[in-house]
Design an enzyme around this catalytic site. Sequence first.
Site, mmCIF file in Angstrom:
data_model
loop_
_atom_site.group_PDB
_atom_site.id
_atom_site.type_symbol
_atom_site.label_atom_id
_atom_site.label_comp_id
_atom_site.label_asym_id
_atom_site.label_seq_id
_atom_site.Cartn_x
_atom_site.Cartn_y
_atom_site.Cartn_z
ATOM 1 N N GLN A 1 -4.728 -5.113 7.012
ATOM 2 C CA GLN A 1 -5.621 -6.062 6.217
ATOM 3 C C GLN A 1 -5.485 -7.243 7.191
ATOM 4 O OE1 GLN A 1 -7.913 -4.828 3.804
ATOM 5 N NE2 GLN A 1 -6.878 -2.895 3.337
ATOM 6 N N LYS B 1 -10.423 -0.927 9.977
ATOM 7 C CA LYS B 1 -10.645 -1.930 9.481
ATOM 8 C C LYS B 1 -11.456 -3.211 10.425
ATOM 9 C CE LYS B 1 -8.138 -0.433 5.899
ATOM 10 N NZ LYS B 1 -8.834 -0.708 4.999
ATOM 11 N N ASP C 1 2.647 -4.092 8.253
ATOM 12 C CA ASP C 1 1.493 -3.388 8.177
ATOM 13 C C ASP C 1 0.521 -4.679 7.741
ATOM 14 O OD1 ASP C 1 -1.192 -2.311 6.818
ATOM 15 O OD2 ASP C 1 -0.031 -1.567 4.944
ATOM 16 N N CYS D 1 -5.086 2.284 -3.817
ATOM 17 C CA CYS D 1 -3.661 2.962 -2.719
ATOM 18 C C CYS D 1 -3.091 1.929 -3.425
ATOM 19 C CB CYS D 1 -3.390 3.682 -1.299
ATOM 20 S SG CYS D 1 -4.787 5.128 -0.823
ATOM 21 N N HIS E 1 0.361 -0.721 0.230
ATOM 22 C CA HIS E 1 0.011 0.024 0.162
ATOM 23 C C HIS E 1 1.201 1.288 0.206
ATOM 24 C CE1 HIS E 1 -2.573 2.975 1.156
ATOM 25 N NE2 HIS E 1 -4.245 2.212 1.794
#
Length: 347
Positions: A144, A167, A141, A305, A64
């Site tokens: 997700q 999220k 990261d 993104c 991302h």
Amino acid sequence: LLSEKATAAYEGARSKAQRFLNAADPREIIFTRGTTEGINLVAQTWGRKNLASGDEIIVTQMEHHSNIVPWQMLCGEKGALLKVAPIADSGELVLEELWKLFTPKTKLLALTHVSNALGTVNPIAQIVKFAHEKGVKVLVDGAQAVPHHPVDVRELDCDFYAFSGHKLYGPTGIGVLYGKYGLLDAMPPYQGGGDMILSVTFEKTLFKKPPHKFEAGTPHIAGVIGLGAALDYVTGIGLENIARHEGDLLAYGTQKLGELPGLGWIGTAAHKAGVLSFTLGEIHPHDIGTLLDRQGVAIRAGHHCAQPVMDRFGIPATARASLGLYNTRAEIDALSKALRKVLEVFR
């Protein structure tokens, strides 16, 4: 009394986040505005302190923008080199090529746990083990990943892990950065202001220990407490149950949409989270999204993104249906039916 209650709820949410990630200590949990700020915090504190000219940071082709741009900025400032690990046609990391990028100059690997554009789930524990053997720190990261399956930062052994509240069905503008305490303790503050100090004089300021050293100013009290409620919610349902439900939907959706003429999958990794990212013949994803919207079906269309992912596959954008704990097979049927109408319009 009211302020004491608010403080107790705020710090209670920190303990919930610690348990949620299985961090060793609540002091390893820093509240941020989201994944983006968590990554920027590490770049501006750990990165500025530990990176010198000629050093290297590795990212992957599936990142991302939030896990690319802060490192580009840092490399530009420090004269460091940003290296990119490639992905295969399936959307999986090419691990053999990733291993080759490590050199004695490599200081950090920053990569996503789950790709937002492809759904690919990366083998983080295996990658962290390799990086640590080379003396390289790892930032993950996790934006997700956390809504879809259990995350154990001690099992992964990553050095930093960031995620966002929205999220996880929580409020926007709130997130968490996990960092190993020894690293956080050695890092300089990210911002200066109230609540992160022990004492201030015009000659010298003494800072608090982590996590408060990184939480300058009036905190997002309502957001943090809301995040705590969201953590209670998903924990109550059970991440294993969520993963099982979404896995069923992913398999059903892959089969159902795969029957559509001209549909092309972008991201076919063997290990995927609930992301159905696709193209439909020559129809632009924005047109797909608009026509689906008119039928009451909501998807995302665009580069998500993740423009380097689109460049890798030679496309401007994808249509993406993201599956969550609240979705059903009937909704996938509705998506399939609506996509058939899109095909009719463009035929």
